[in-house]
Write a protein that holds these residues in place. Structure first.
Motif, PDB file in Angstrom:
ATOM      1  N   ARG A   1      53.079  45.771  22.583  1.00 14.28           N
ATOM      2  CA  ARG A   1      53.814  45.708  23.845  1.00 14.28           C
ATOM      3  C   ARG A   1      55.316  45.748  23.595  1.00 14.28           C
ATOM      4  O   ARG A   1      55.844  45.017  22.766  1.00 14.28           O
ATOM      5  N   ARG A   2      55.963  46.617  24.336  1.00 15.29           N
ATOM      6  CA  ARG A   2      57.420  46.729  24.254  1.00 15.29           C
ATOM      7  C   ARG A   2      58.041  46.053  25.459  1.00 15.29           C
ATOM      8  O   ARG A   2      57.543  46.158  26.573  1.00 15.29           O
ATOM      9  N   GLY A   3      59.136  45.364  25.233  1.00  9.49           N
ATOM     10  CA  GLY A   3      59.919  44.818  26.334  1.00  9.49           C
ATOM     11  C   GLY A   3      60.957  45.837  26.767  1.00  9.49           C
ATOM     12  O   GLY A   3      60.951  46.983  26.331  1.00  9.49           O
TER      13      GLY A   3
ATOM     14  N   ALA B   1      65.635  48.172  22.758  1.00  4.25           N
ATOM     15  CA  ALA B   1      64.345  47.550  23.058  1.00  4.25           C
ATOM     16  C   ALA B   1      63.712  46.952  21.813  1.00  4.25           C
ATOM     17  O   ALA B   1      63.975  47.385  20.688  1.00  4.25           O
ATOM     18  N   SER B   2      62.868  45.951  22.049  1.00  4.52           N
ATOM     19  CA  SER B   2      62.114  45.249  21.015  1.00  4.52           C
ATOM     20  C   SER B   2      60.639  45.261  21.371  1.00  4.52           C
ATOM     21  O   SER B   2      60.269  45.594  22.500  1.00  4.52           O
ATOM     22  N   VAL B   3      59.816  44.866  20.420  1.00 12.11           N
ATOM     23  CA  VAL B   3      58.380  44.754  20.650  1.00 12.11           C
ATOM     24  C   VAL B   3      57.922  43.337  20.317  1.00 12.11           C
ATOM     25  O   VAL B   3      58.613  42.598  19.618  1.00 12.11           O
ATOM     26  N   ASP B   4      56.737  42.978  20.836  1.00  8.40           N
ATOM     27  CA  ASP B   4      56.136  41.700  20.480  1.00  8.40           C
ATOM     28  C   ASP B   4      55.966  41.626  18.968  1.00  8.40           C
ATOM     29  O   ASP B   4      55.671  42.638  18.319  1.00  8.40           O
ATOM     30  N   ARG B   5      56.131  40.430  18.419  1.00  9.05           N
ATOM     31  CA  ARG B   5      55.971  40.223  16.971  1.00  9.05           C
ATOM     32  C   ARG B   5      55.163  38.952  16.729  1.00  9.05           C
ATOM     33  O   ARG B   5      55.228  38.011  17.519  1.00  9.05           O
ATOM     34  N   THR B   6      54.455  38.928  15.623  1.00  5.91           N
ATOM     35  CA  THR B   6      53.761  37.733  15.169  1.00  5.91           C
ATOM     36  C   THR B   6      54.340  37.364  13.819  1.00  5.91           C
ATOM     37  O   THR B   6      54.419  38.212  12.922  1.00  5.91           O
ATOM     38  N   ASP B   7      54.774  36.098  13.692  1.00  3.33           N
ATOM     39  CA  ASP B   7      55.420  35.697  12.446  1.00  3.33           C
ATOM     40  C   ASP B   7      54.384  35.327  11.382  1.00  3.33           C
ATOM     41  O   ASP B   7      53.175  35.356  11.628  1.00  3.33           O
TER      42      ASP B   7
ATOM     43  N   PRO C   1      57.055  36.982  22.103  1.00  5.72           N
ATOM     44  CA  PRO C   1      57.175  38.080  23.067  1.00  5.72           C
ATOM     45  C   PRO C   1      58.429  38.916  22.801  1.00  5.72           C
ATOM     46  O   PRO C   1      59.440  38.414  22.305  1.00  5.72           O
ATOM     47  N   ALA C   2      58.342  40.194  23.137  1.00 11.69           N
ATOM     48  CA  ALA C   2      59.457  41.123  22.918  1.00 11.69           C
ATOM     49  C   ALA C   2      60.768  40.592  23.506  1.00 11.69           C
ATOM     50  O   ALA C   2      61.832  40.786  22.916  1.00 11.69           O
ATOM     51  N   GLU C   3      60.689  39.931  24.635  1.00  9.66           N
ATOM     52  CA  GLU C   3      61.903  39.407  25.276  1.00  9.66           C
ATOM     53  C   GLU C   3      62.570  38.349  24.394  1.00  9.66           C
ATOM     54  O   GLU C   3      63.805  38.276  24.321  1.00  9.66           O
ATOM     55  N   ASP C   4      61.765  37.519  23.716  1.00  9.37           N
ATOM     56  CA  ASP C   4      62.318  36.505  22.818  1.00  9.37           C
ATOM     57  C   ASP C   4      62.857  37.136  21.538  1.00  9.37           C
ATOM     58  O   ASP C   4      63.909  36.734  21.032  1.00  9.37           O
ATOM     59  N   VAL C   5      62.141  38.113  21.000  1.00  6.72           N
ATOM     60  CA  VAL C   5      62.609  38.834  19.815  1.00  6.72           C
ATOM     61  C   VAL C   5      63.963  39.473  20.130  1.00  6.72           C
ATOM     62  O   VAL C   5      64.913  39.394  19.346  1.00  6.72           O
TER      63      VAL C   5
END
Length: 183
Positions: A22-24, A140-146, A153-157
């Motif tokens: 998912r992209r923000g 733009a950013s995408v969702d990430r898992t650390d 979520p992309a918005e936080d990244v």
């Protein structure tokens, strides 16, 4: 503001591939199109960066439909296109030669992904002495898992990456403010 070059980084069809998740920032292409219109109307320099992945499974690999620029932000004839194979647009490319030819010291960075190619290019540009501006609604950013399994979520990244880059490497603004400040 000195004469700024607009860099449009990796805005290719590949960014819509499901591999990215998912992209923000769904308005990114529209904001870049707004910036392109403003730059072109003022005859300011525009440089397009195309990612030519060497990974055979990448949607960005040359010869794949993903390698094509997105239509709404595609280069016009005469606008320089710099091909890159790493995350930084300065490594192994002629970007520095293009910027020297354009005689610019201020760069406005747009495109994808903020936390990857934009960040790498921004950091290097800062280290090379460029003044860098990032319109937060044109990247733009995408969702990430650390590494601990936490989902970001992309918005936080996006927010965290901008906070890390702000003041140390770049000035953060938005498209509207940037256009209003153009010479």
């Amino acid at each position: 503001m000195s004469t700024p070059a607009l860099l449009v980084i990796d805005v290719q069809n590949a960014i819509d591939d499901p591999v990215w998740g998912r992209r923000g920032q769904p308005e990114m292409e529209d904001r870049i199109a707004d910036l392109l219109q403003a730059w072109r109307a003022r005859h300011l320099p525009v440089v397009h960066i195309r990612h030519d992945s060497t990974n055979l499974s990448s949607p960005y690999r040359p010869g794949s439909p993903g390698n094509d620029f997105k239509a709404e932000v595609a280069p016009l004839p005469g606008e320089p296109v710099v091909d890159k194979r790493t995350n930084s647009a300065f490594i192994g490319t002629d970007l520095m030669d293009v910027l020297d030819e354009l005689d610019v010291r201020q760069l406005v960075m747009t495109g994808v992904l903020l936390e990857n190619s934009i960040e790498a290019t921004v950091r290097m540009a800062g280290n090379l002495g460029f003044e860098v501006v990032i319109p937060e609604d044109a990247v733009a950013s995408v969702d990430r898992t650390d590494r601990r399994g936490r989902h970001w979520p992309a918005e936080d990244v996006h927010a965290l990456t901008l906070a890390i880059l702000e003041n140390e490497y770049a000035q953060i603004t938005d498209t509207r403010s940037l256009i209003e400040a153009l010479p």
